[in-house]
Design a protein around this motif. Structure first.
Motif, short mmCIF file in Angstrom:
data_model
loop_
_atom_site.label_atom_id
_atom_site.label_comp_id
_atom_site.label_asym_id
_atom_site.label_seq_id
_atom_site.Cartn_x
_atom_site.Cartn_y
_atom_site.Cartn_z
N LEU A 29 8.38 1.04 -33.32
CA LEU A 29 7.72 1.05 -34.63
C LEU A 29 8.00 -0.25 -35.38
O LEU A 29 7.13 -0.80 -36.05
CB LEU A 29 8.18 2.26 -35.45
CG LEU A 29 7.77 3.64 -34.93
CD1 LEU A 29 8.41 4.74 -35.78
CD2 LEU A 29 6.25 3.80 -34.94
N TYR A 30 9.23 -0.74 -35.24
CA TYR A 30 9.58 -2.01 -35.88
C TYR A 30 8.73 -3.16 -35.34
O TYR A 30 8.26 -4.01 -36.09
CB TYR A 30 11.07 -2.29 -35.66
CG TYR A 30 11.52 -3.65 -36.12
CD1 TYR A 30 11.65 -3.94 -37.48
CD2 TYR A 30 11.80 -4.66 -35.19
CE1 TYR A 30 12.06 -5.20 -37.91
CE2 TYR A 30 12.22 -5.91 -35.61
CZ TYR A 30 12.34 -6.19 -36.97
OH TYR A 30 12.73 -7.43 -37.39
N SER A 31 8.49 -3.14 -34.04
CA SER A 31 7.70 -4.22 -33.44
C SER A 31 6.24 -4.17 -33.91
O SER A 31 5.58 -5.22 -33.99
CB SER A 31 7.75 -4.13 -31.91
OG SER A 31 7.05 -2.98 -31.44
N LEU A 32 5.75 -2.98 -34.23
CA LEU A 32 4.34 -2.85 -34.64
C LEU A 32 4.06 -3.49 -35.99
O LEU A 32 2.94 -3.93 -36.24
CB LEU A 32 3.95 -1.37 -34.68
CG LEU A 32 3.81 -0.65 -33.35
CD1 LEU A 32 3.45 0.82 -33.57
CD2 LEU A 32 2.75 -1.32 -32.47
N ILE A 33 5.07 -3.54 -36.88
CA ILE A 33 4.80 -4.10 -38.20
C ILE A 33 4.46 -5.58 -38.13
O ILE A 33 3.81 -6.12 -39.03
CB ILE A 33 5.99 -3.87 -39.17
CG1 ILE A 33 7.23 -4.63 -38.72
CG2 ILE A 33 6.28 -2.38 -39.30
CD1 ILE A 33 8.42 -4.49 -39.66
N PHE A 34 4.86 -6.27 -37.03
CA PHE A 34 4.50 -7.68 -36.85
C PHE A 34 3.07 -7.83 -36.34
O PHE A 34 2.56 -8.95 -36.27
CB PHE A 34 5.48 -8.35 -35.90
CG PHE A 34 6.88 -8.42 -36.43
CD1 PHE A 34 7.25 -9.41 -37.33
CD2 PHE A 34 7.82 -7.47 -36.08
CE1 PHE A 34 8.53 -9.47 -37.84
CE2 PHE A 34 9.11 -7.52 -36.58
CZ PHE A 34 9.48 -8.52 -37.48
N SER A 35 2.45 -6.70 -36.01
CA SER A 35 1.04 -6.73 -35.60
C SER A 35 0.13 -6.32 -36.75
O SER A 35 -1.06 -6.06 -36.54
CB SER A 35 0.83 -5.78 -34.40
OG SER A 35 1.66 -6.14 -33.32
N GLY A 36 0.70 -6.21 -37.95
CA GLY A 36 -0.11 -5.85 -39.11
C GLY A 36 -0.29 -4.36 -39.29
O GLY A 36 -1.13 -3.92 -40.09
N ILE A 37 0.47 -3.56 -38.55
CA ILE A 37 0.37 -2.10 -38.67
C ILE A 37 1.40 -1.62 -39.69
O ILE A 37 2.59 -1.94 -39.59
CB ILE A 37 0.58 -1.42 -37.31
CG1 ILE A 37 -0.56 -1.80 -36.36
CG2 ILE A 37 0.65 0.11 -37.47
CD1 ILE A 37 -0.41 -1.24 -34.96
N GLN A 38 0.96 -0.84 -40.64
CA GLN A 38 1.85 -0.33 -41.68
C GLN A 38 2.47 0.99 -41.23
O GLN A 38 1.77 1.90 -40.79
CB GLN A 38 1.07 -0.12 -42.98
CG GLN A 38 1.93 0.31 -44.15
CD GLN A 38 1.11 0.51 -45.41
OE1 GLN A 38 -0.11 0.49 -45.38
NE2 GLN A 38 1.79 0.72 -46.53
N VAL A 39 3.79 1.09 -41.33
CA VAL A 39 4.51 2.31 -40.97
C VAL A 39 5.03 2.96 -42.25
O VAL A 39 5.75 2.32 -43.03
CB VAL A 39 5.68 2.02 -40.00
CG1 VAL A 39 6.41 3.31 -39.66
CG2 VAL A 39 5.17 1.34 -38.73
N ILE A 40 4.66 4.22 -42.47
CA ILE A 40 5.01 4.95 -43.70
C ILE A 40 5.82 6.18 -43.34
O ILE A 40 5.49 6.91 -42.40
CB ILE A 40 3.74 5.36 -44.47
CG1 ILE A 40 2.90 4.13 -44.81
CG2 ILE A 40 4.10 6.13 -45.74
CD1 ILE A 40 1.56 4.48 -45.43
N ASP A 41 6.88 6.41 -44.08
CA ASP A 41 7.71 7.60 -43.88
C ASP A 41 6.93 8.83 -44.35
O ASP A 41 6.44 8.88 -45.48
CB ASP A 41 9.00 7.47 -44.68
CG ASP A 41 10.05 8.47 -44.24
OD1 ASP A 41 9.70 9.41 -43.50
OD2 ASP A 41 11.21 8.32 -44.64
N ALA A 42 6.80 9.84 -43.48
CA ALA A 42 6.00 11.02 -43.78
C ALA A 42 6.51 11.78 -45.00
O ALA A 42 5.73 12.30 -45.80
CB ALA A 42 5.94 11.95 -42.57
#
Length: 449
Positions: free
Chosen positions: A207-220
């Motif tokens: 999930l950490y790696s995805l944020i460098f691809s412009g994907i936003q990770v939100i805590d449910a």
């Protein structure tokens, strides 16, 4: 968040509707575009009224996220609120020292404003509030996560839609693979994940790696809290309590001092005013069954300390809160008791508990010791609600639909706890004021039945 944005849009739209209603009223009344002097002559009085109307709308719940905004959720509420606004407006113009003539303008104004409010809320708002919905993935399990999925996907105003829903059931090492495949299939730009789930937590590096691809990770749990105005109890653990303990216990000296000063001032004034009611309640109870006027019960206060509160007796006797698992009691609510409970008159003596500091005006309602003992065993972290001083009215009292009352109701209490935890985490003077205004609105509605 879309819910807050929606409330702001609603307030602005209502203000514009009320202002334009005045202009349209003058056009209808005089058959021409109103002059600057005519508008200025009406502006001071109507400016005051519009502010009052917005406050009334707020108290009625017209700016709540859950009631905002689809035709099927309105259920005639704006019309009922407009009737209240009309009564206020007529009283204002007839009894206040203002001169608006002719009075026929009032009738035209409320007809026009009601029509514009309905058009704005049922036709225009759904169009204005809807934004482009981003593709999202939901990762997590349990009833709270399912509720989040259903709410988001059935409400276009939140700005996202869940294209994929992953319930962590596979081996931990495969969760990251499932998320990656779902991102590719749905072209998702948002991932909402229960980051407190053990299996989801194992995929944190991915999930950490995805944020460098412009994907936003939100805590449910944070999204759930902002949408439903409650904390998902299933996601609460030691980590949550430690993270939020500062909110409940930390450097809140200014807030606590101001709140205590408000408690003393308001409970003192209301307590003295309520003494006028005491003789009538005394006579009513004595005529009804001749029993005691007051009952005293023990409740759990701040830090788990036992406090004694007084109430007007509303049942045929006083069982002192000694309830078992079956919640049985030999006492029943009396005829007078039904009325004083519905109007909350039975709780007027508790104003003096507020004055001496056992209770606050706003806070989680104090529980009976016998029931609290049961809930401490059956509901994880139930005792967290004792971090703050209990109150006469609280966040759970105005939003939780199924109030457990003097009987063991574990599931309803678990649900109620989610609102208490929200208050503990977010308590502030603004939130206390909101609770107070909504409590007044609820009491007036009950009194009018």
């Amino acid at each position: 968040m879309a819910g807050t944005k929606g409330a702001v849009i609603l307030v602005v739209g209502d203000v514009i509707a009320f202002i334009f209603s005045l202009v349209l009223t003058l056009v209808i009344r005089y058959g021409e575009i109103p002059s600057r002097s005519l508008l200025l002559s009406h502006a001071p009085a109507f400016s005051v009224l519009i502010v009052v109307f917005i406050i009334v709308n707020f108290c009625a719940g017209l700016y709540e996220k859950q009631s905002s905004l689809t035709r099927d959720r309105l259920n005639g509420l704006p019309i009922r609120v407009q009737i209240v606004n009309a009564v206020i407006g007529i009283s204002f113009f007839y009894f206040a020292p203002v001169t608006i003539a002719p009075k026929a303008n009032l009738f035209i104004y409320f007809v026009v404003s009601t029509a514009l409010i309905l058009i704005w809320r049922t036709i225009m708002y759904p169009v204005v509030a809807v934004t482009r919905r981003l593709s999202a993935i939901l990762v997590g399990g349990g009833d709270d996560v399912e509720d989040l999925h259903d709410e988001i996907n059935h409400t276009a105003t939140y700005g996202i839609v869940f294209k994929e829903y992953i319930v962590p059931q596979e081996p931990e090492r495969r969760i990251a693979e499932l998320i990656g495949a779902a991102v590719k299939r749905s072209h998702a730009t948002v991932i909402v994940a229960d980051l407190h789930d053990r299996m989801v937590e194992a995929s944190m590096p991915y999930l950490y790696s995805l944020i460098f691809s412009g994907i936003q990770v939100i805590d449910a749990d944070k999204m759930y809290e902002r949408i439903f105005d409650r904390v998902p109890v299933a996601m609460v653990g030691e980590r949550w309590l430690v993270e939020n303990s500062g909110t409940a216990l930390g450097n809140r000296r200014i807030y606590d001092s101001v709140k205590r000063a408000m408690d003393i001032a308001i409970s003192g004034v209301l307590g003295l005013m309520s003494l006028v009611v005491y003789p009538f309640v005394f006579l009513a109870i004595k005529i009804d069954d001749g029993g005691d006027v007051f009952v005293r019960q023990e409740r759990i206060g701040k830090d788990g300390r036992v406090v004694t509160i007084a109430k007007f007796r509303s049942m045929s006797g006083n069982d002192h809160g000694k309830y078992g698992n079956n919640g049985s009691t030999d006492h029943v609510v009396t005829r007078v008791g039904r009325f004083i409970r519905a109007t909350r008159i039975d709780e007027l003596p508790q104003l003096f508990n507020v004055l001496v500091g056992n209770l606050s005006l706003i806070g989680p309602r104090p529980e009976l010791p016998a029931l609290a003992k049961i809930y401490d065993k059956e509901i994880p972290y139930y005792n967290a609600r004792h971090l703050v001083k209990p109150g006469l009215s609280g966040w759970a009292q105005i939003y939780h639909q199924a109030h457990p009352h003097h009987a063991v109701a574990t599931e309803d209490t678990r649900d109620k706890l989610s609102y208490d935890l929200y208050y503990i985490k977010n308590r502030s003077m603004a939130l206390d004021l909101k609770i107070a205004l909504r409590t007044i609105q609820i009491l007036l509605k009950r009194a009018g039945k």
